[in-house]
Design a protein around this motif. Structure first.
Motif: not given
Length: 1192
Positions: A291-299, A338-352
């Motif tokens: 739990e620290k500030k990150s330059a790469a991650f906004a969240k 794969s069918g088990k793992y699905i990746f989504e991109h919504k703007g800057n949000e990355r979802i697994l």
């Protein structure tokens, strides 16, 4: 094979980016006071103190957490609580520095699907290893897989000689979902250790229920068979089974721990049943650090996510820069779409999205964006399994198959079975089996026993149930009882019974418990019980009984062992023959056997031996029978029969009794030939040999006038002829014979007719041709060397012409001369001549001239053969006889003449006798006038031979001429004299000087063999007056007279005149006394022996020898002599009757004394040889008597 599940705390094995590993922790370097207090670790070390297993290989070093974190490889099986990290990491690094790499090829992780197989391979080079290294395979950190080898796990080791490479393989067969996780391979060689970790990922094929966060951390100790599974044993150990409690409401322990103070962690863990608190605290610590500030991650990701088994979870992050490459990881392995793992991109949000979550998805996830990363924990919750139909109390009989059934809410759920609160072992070796049919679980006990009486319970993740099982005995029925048996000895004994229940039992014989052995076999199959005894013995007879276990019932029977009677004749000889010596008692014991004891009967021919008091009788016993014959006789020989009989049969045997005795005496021997001291005798064997072969014969002889027989042989004579020797010629003898067999010696035979040993003489000697003429041949010879007692009557001369074999007697009548002329021979013929000596015993062997003799006179030149001792001066003393024989040769007879000093020899003084081949000079009493040079001449016609002999007759010399005293000084006197006028016809060899004191005039020799004519006499006594005399000496001795000094020599002295003391004469007379007595002696027959003693006495005693108190006189077999007081008696070739008591008696005028000893004469060379070898005489005596028992 265990069914491992992926532990949540194994996510520490991820591989972090290098940049993040080297980056210092921004917020974790200065923990608050509460965090410091939480960093306390309590570790219980193993008993062996081995810390090498607390480190992992170099490949896992990048898996360690940042400062303040702890590597999972440092955890121990027996660690209790971990409140953070700290000092443990430093020890781990120190251990890693001591390890040596042994792996050439390390096992690598892999991914498979459920039901597939996978093999992990590690290789170790053996180039520098003296023996095979030790390899261990672990799941997790400490669970050793060597004990889990079986259906789903195989371990294999191989060695390639040409490459010198060890290959170690671990094969997982038909993998299950919970086999996924971290594995470790550890290689040890002496003090070197190398370890390698690798991961196994197993993809699921079907959905599985989820569990909550508390269930995820309620794990049993690592390294156990159920590692990673639910821990029920902790709930049931050492307490009674409780009724199922209502389920607690779902509580998020994760949120409680995040919000709680570190001081409350143990309280919360105890309250909510968390056993793996250390793993939760590690994950909690990581979430806090991240739990620290990150330059790469906004969240960034949330610290933890929770999802039910089979559900879907969503991970979401926002990037500060959407162009940065982003990767998702699960337990350090990159996730692919794969069918088990699905990746989504919504703007800057990355979802697994993770679909259909299973228990294996319970892991650590992180996402990287450039050089930064963030991580989270996913907890998959499985719904609890509850009991839908509980256990029921059950009653059963021993031996029955018992089944206890329960139904749960889920198919193939994990169910634990307990007996009296203790978990039941359900491995392949256990007698408890579990049958699963969907939701129904059944505990099966194949054959119930009393020990199965207990309270049985079952527990699931959401409930439990219990019941009581009671196992009793089933009423017993005897279906087939034991039967009485009669068995032959040596046959198999088999007893069988059948009862209604399949229970164990015990066999008894006469009340004694029977144990199985090589001969006794006890079988139990179902309800049938058997007792088998191989090769039954007499001891197996008795009452047998079978007693079933747990029942107060016995099944009896009787066994009777019978044995047909048998006669054992192994100890008898060929043909069952028994030999007994006549006159002795025979007790022949015959072993018999048979059960029951057989009846024994003996017979001889048609007669049964029934009288127990008879001389021939039988004594019977249970195991033997004795045939007794008192004082056996020859008529007792024959065949005896023994017969045995009992209810099992009968047996018969024949025994041949042979009575042996000494043989009968042989017939009187016949003397067929006699000689000088020998004879040749023959005899016939005895008519009866006593039943034993004749071993040989003894021969004895005696003089006809004597009654004492003497044994002639100590070794048995095998033949029926013998040659006695060493008899006295001309004495009449008789001989007799004894026959000997193995039993003893017979009585003597009748004596032979008397005979007298007489021998012909030996052949005449030195047969030679004396002279030959044209018609005669004169032969000469010498008498035989041995003539014998029969004397010599005369000679017979025979001749034969060369080429014929007819011998012609030259003298019809015997001639007693040793020279004979054969006349009437044709001139020029050649004849052979032989001579025989004749006496009362007959003619001797002829002495034959070796060469044929030509009848023709031959002229032979004369030749004198002067003896060697006459080639030098022949010396004789006056009064001695001179007898010189000088041989010569020549034909016809030579003429001999003698001269002395050139003049003819006076035949009145010297006798000369000539013969055909020698001449003799004889002087009966030599005088000095006989000395001189003698010339001998031998002449045949005009042929002459000469020889010269010098004869010297010597005598003792005369005394020296005038002897005078030349000077006297001190104790010395100088003498001078002149040689004698008469030297005795020999050189003077010396002088002997004697002195005499004027007072006593006793002469004492001062000097002997002195060669000069002057001498100095020293060491004279002062004050004495001496006279001196001198003898001359030559080869004949001293002169008869001596020349004495006319004057005396006075040895003057100064001072007082010494007066000689007066001594009385000592009396040397004494009676005889033996200083060395006679000693008892053993003599060997035929060898000379002596008896010695020593005696002293004055006057000299007279010595007398006696045998058995009889004086020995004029016996040629004894020789007596003495020297310097040593008296010796010599016995020449003693015989046995020379033994006795010998006495030596000494007598003089003052008294007498005597000593005596015993002499024993032993015969044979054997006795002499044993005596020379140092064997004591008494031992030799015992030995000789044992060899010759008939010798008295």
């Amino acid at each position: 094979m265990p069914e491992p599940t992926k532990k949540a705390d194994e996510t520490e094995a991820e591989t972090a980016p290098p940049s993040e590993q080297n980056k210092p922790e921004e917020n974790g370097n200065q923990p608050n006071q509460e965090e410091k207090e939480s960093e306390i670790m309590i570790v219980i070390l193993p008993s062996d103190g081995n810390v090498s297993e607390m480190t992992s290989s170099s490949e896992d070093e990048d898996d360690t957490s940042t400062a303040g974190g702890t590597n999972r490889s440092g955890e121990r099986k027996d660690s209790v609580w971990s409140m953070g990290d700290g000092p443990q990491e430093e020890g781990d690094k120190q251990d890693n520095s001591q390890k040596s790499l042994l792996f050439v090829e390390k096992p690598k992780g892999g991914t498979i699907s459920v039901g597939q197989n996978i093999t992990f391979i590690g290789k170790v080079e053996a180039q520098d290893l003296l023996r095979k290294p030790t390899v261990k395979w672990f799941k997790g950190k400490w669970m050793d897989l060597a004990s889990k080898v079986g259906k789903h796990l195989q371990l294999k080791e191989t060695f390639e000689r040409h490459t010198k490479m060890y290959t170690f393989e671990m094969q997982i067969i038909k993998a299950k979902e919970n086999y996924a996780g971290n594995y470790r391979c550890e290689v040890t060689y002496k003090d070197k250790v190398d370890s390698c970790s690798f991961d196994l990922e197993v993809h699921e094929t079907s959905s599985a229920p989820s569990i909550d966060i508390r269930s995820a951390f309620k794990r049993s100790g690592e390294g156990q068979e159920d590692a990673g599974e639910l821990d029920f044993s902790g709930l049931l150990k050492r307490r009674e089974v409780k009724q199922q409690e209502p389920e607690e409401p779902d509580v998020d322990v994760w949120e409680i721990l995040k919000a709680a103070s570190p001081n409350d962690y143990e309280k919360i863990a105890f309250q909510y049943g968390i056993t793996d608190l250390r793993g939760m605290l590690k994950r909690l610590k990581r979430t806090r650090r991240e739990e620290k500030k990150s330059a790469a991650f906004a969240k960034i990701l949330d610290p933890a996510y929770q999802v039910d088994k089979g559900g879907r979870v969503r991970f979401s992050v926002e990037l500060a820069d959407p162009t940065v490459e982003l990767k998702w990881y699960r337990n350090g392995q990159e996730i692919r779409p794969s069918g088990k793992y699905i990746f989504e991109h919504k703007g800057n949000e990355r979802i697994l999205f993770v679909n259909n979550c299973m228990l294996t998805d319970d892991a650590r996830y992180h996402v990287t964006a450039g050089d930064e990363k963030c991580s989270t924990e996913l907890f998959v919750r499985e719904p609890p399994v509850i009991v839908t139909k509980g256990l029921e109390d059950t009653n059963a009989y021993i031996g029955d198959k018992i089944e206890l059934s329960v139904e749960v809410s889920e198919d193939d759920a994990n169910v634990k079975w307990f007996k009296n609160g203790v978990e039941l072992p359900l491995d392949s070796k256990s007698r408890y089996k579990v049958k699963v049919e969907g939701k129904k679980h059944t505990l099966i006990i194949e054959e119930g026993t009393k020990a199965d009486n207990a309270t049985y319970s079952v527990m699931t993740t959401g409930g439990q149930s219990s019941c009581k099982l009671k196992v009793d005995l089933r009423p017993l029925k005897i279906l087939h009882p034991l039967e009485d048996q009669t068995v032959r000895l040596g046959k198999e004994l088999s007893l069988k019974c059948e009862i209604s229940e399949n229970v164990e039992g015990k066999w008894y014989k006469n009340g004694q418990l029977l144990q199985p052995s090589d001969r006794i076999k006890i079988h139990h199959k179902g309800r049938i019980h058997r007792l088998i005894v191989d090769k039954s013995l007499i001891e197996d007879d008795g009452e047998y009984m079978f007693v079933p276990d747990a029942y107060n019932v016995n099944i009896p029977c009787k066994v009777h062992i019978i044995d047909p009677p048998k006669i054992h004749l192994d100890g008898l000889g060929d043909g069952n023959t028994v030999t007994v010596v006549a006159g002795t008692k025979l007790r022949l014991e015959i072993p018999v056997s048979g059960e029951p004891t057989p009846k024994i009967m003996w017979s001889r021919g048609d007669k049964w031996l029934m009288d127990p008091a008879a001389r021939i009788r039988a004594d019977n016993y249970p195991d033997s029978s004795c045939l007794v014959i008192d004082s056996a006789e020859r008529d007792d020989s024959g065949v005896y029969r023994i017969m045995l009989k009992n209810e099992a049969g009968e047996d018969t045997a024949h025994i041949n009794i042979k009575v042996v005795d000494i043989p009968d005496p042989p017939a009187a021997p016949i003397v067929v030939d006699v000689g000088e001291d020998w004879c040749i005798m023959n005899w016939e064997p005895p008519a009866y040999d006593g039943g034993s072969p004749i071993l040989g014969y003894y021969i004895e002889r005696k003089k006809k006038q004597s009654s004492r027989w003497m044994r002639l042989n100590f070794d048995l004579i095998k033949e029926t002829t013998f040659e006695p020797k060493k008899m006295i010629e001309g004495v009449a003898y008789e001989v007799r014979v004894f026959a000997v067999n193995a039993i003893g010696t017979s009585k003597p035979s009748e004596p032979s007719k008397p005979f007298v040993p007489l021998a012909v003489t030996s052949p005449p000697t030195c047969l030679a041709v004396d002279s030959v003429t044209d018609t005669t041949v004169t032969m000469k010879w010498r008498p035989p060397d041995q003539i014998g007692a029969a004397g010599l009557d005369g000679y017979v001369i025979e001749y034969c012409f060369e080429g014929t074999e007819e011998w012609i007697v030259a003298n019809p009548e015997l001639t007693d001369k040793t020279k004979f002329t054969i006349t009437g021979l044709p001139t020029g013929s050649k004849i052979f001549v032989r001579v025989k000596a004749v006496n009362a015993a007959g003619a001797s062997e002829p002495r034959m001239h070796p060469q044929p003799i030509l009848v023709k006179e031959v002229i032979e030149p004369p030749k004198i053969r002067l003896p060697r001792h006459l080639k030098q001066t022949y010396v004789r003393r006056v009064g001695e006889a001179v007898n010189l024989v000088i041989p010569f040769q020549g034909r016809p007879r030579p003429k001999v003449s003698w001269k002395k000093n050139g003049a003819h020899v006076d035949k009145n003084q010297i006798n000369i006798r000539n013969s055909e081949n020698d001449t003799i000079i004889f002087i009966r009493k030599a005088e000095r006038i006989h000395s001189g040079k003698y010339d001998m001449k031998v002449k045949v016609d005009n042929l002459v031979d000469k020889a010269t002999i010098e004869i010297q007759i010597v005598d003792r010399p005369g005394p020296p001429q005038v002897v005078k005293i030349a000077d006297v000084w001190g104790e010395n006197v100088a003498l001078e004299w002149e040689p004698p006028k008469d030297d005795g016809n020999a050189n003077i060899t010396g002088y002997t000087i004697q002195k005499a004191d004027k007072k006593s005039m006793e002469w004492f020799t001062v000097i002997e063999h002195y060669h000069r004519t002057s001498a100095t006499i020293t060491e004279l006594i002062i004050g004495n007056e001496y006279f001196f005399r001198i003898f001359a000496e030559n080869m004949c001795g001293l002169s008869e007279d001596a020349t004495r000094t006319m004057e005396s020599a006075v040895i003057a002295k100064d001072g007082k005149v010494y007066k000689n003391p007066v001594y009385e004469d000592f009396n040397f007379n004494e009676p005889p006394m033996f200083t060395q007595p006679l000693v008892n002696t053993y003599a060997v027959s035929g060898y000379n022996t002596t008896l010695n003693c020593s005696v002293r006495g004055n006057p000299k005693p007279k010595i007398t020898w006696m045998k058995n108190k009889i004086v020995i006189m004029n016996d040629p077999r004894y020789r007596m002599f003495g020297n310097q007081g040593v008296c010796t008696l010599e016995l020449r070739k003693p015989s046995h009757f020379d033994g006795g008591t010998y006495t030596c008696k000494a007598v003089n005028s003052l008294g007498e004394a005597e000593v005596e000893c015993k002499l024993e004469v032993r015969g044979g060379v054997s006795f002499f040889r044993l005596l020379l070898q140092g064997v004591p005489p008494h031992i030799i005596d015992s030995y000789m008597k044992a060899c010759n028992p008939e010798e008295k």
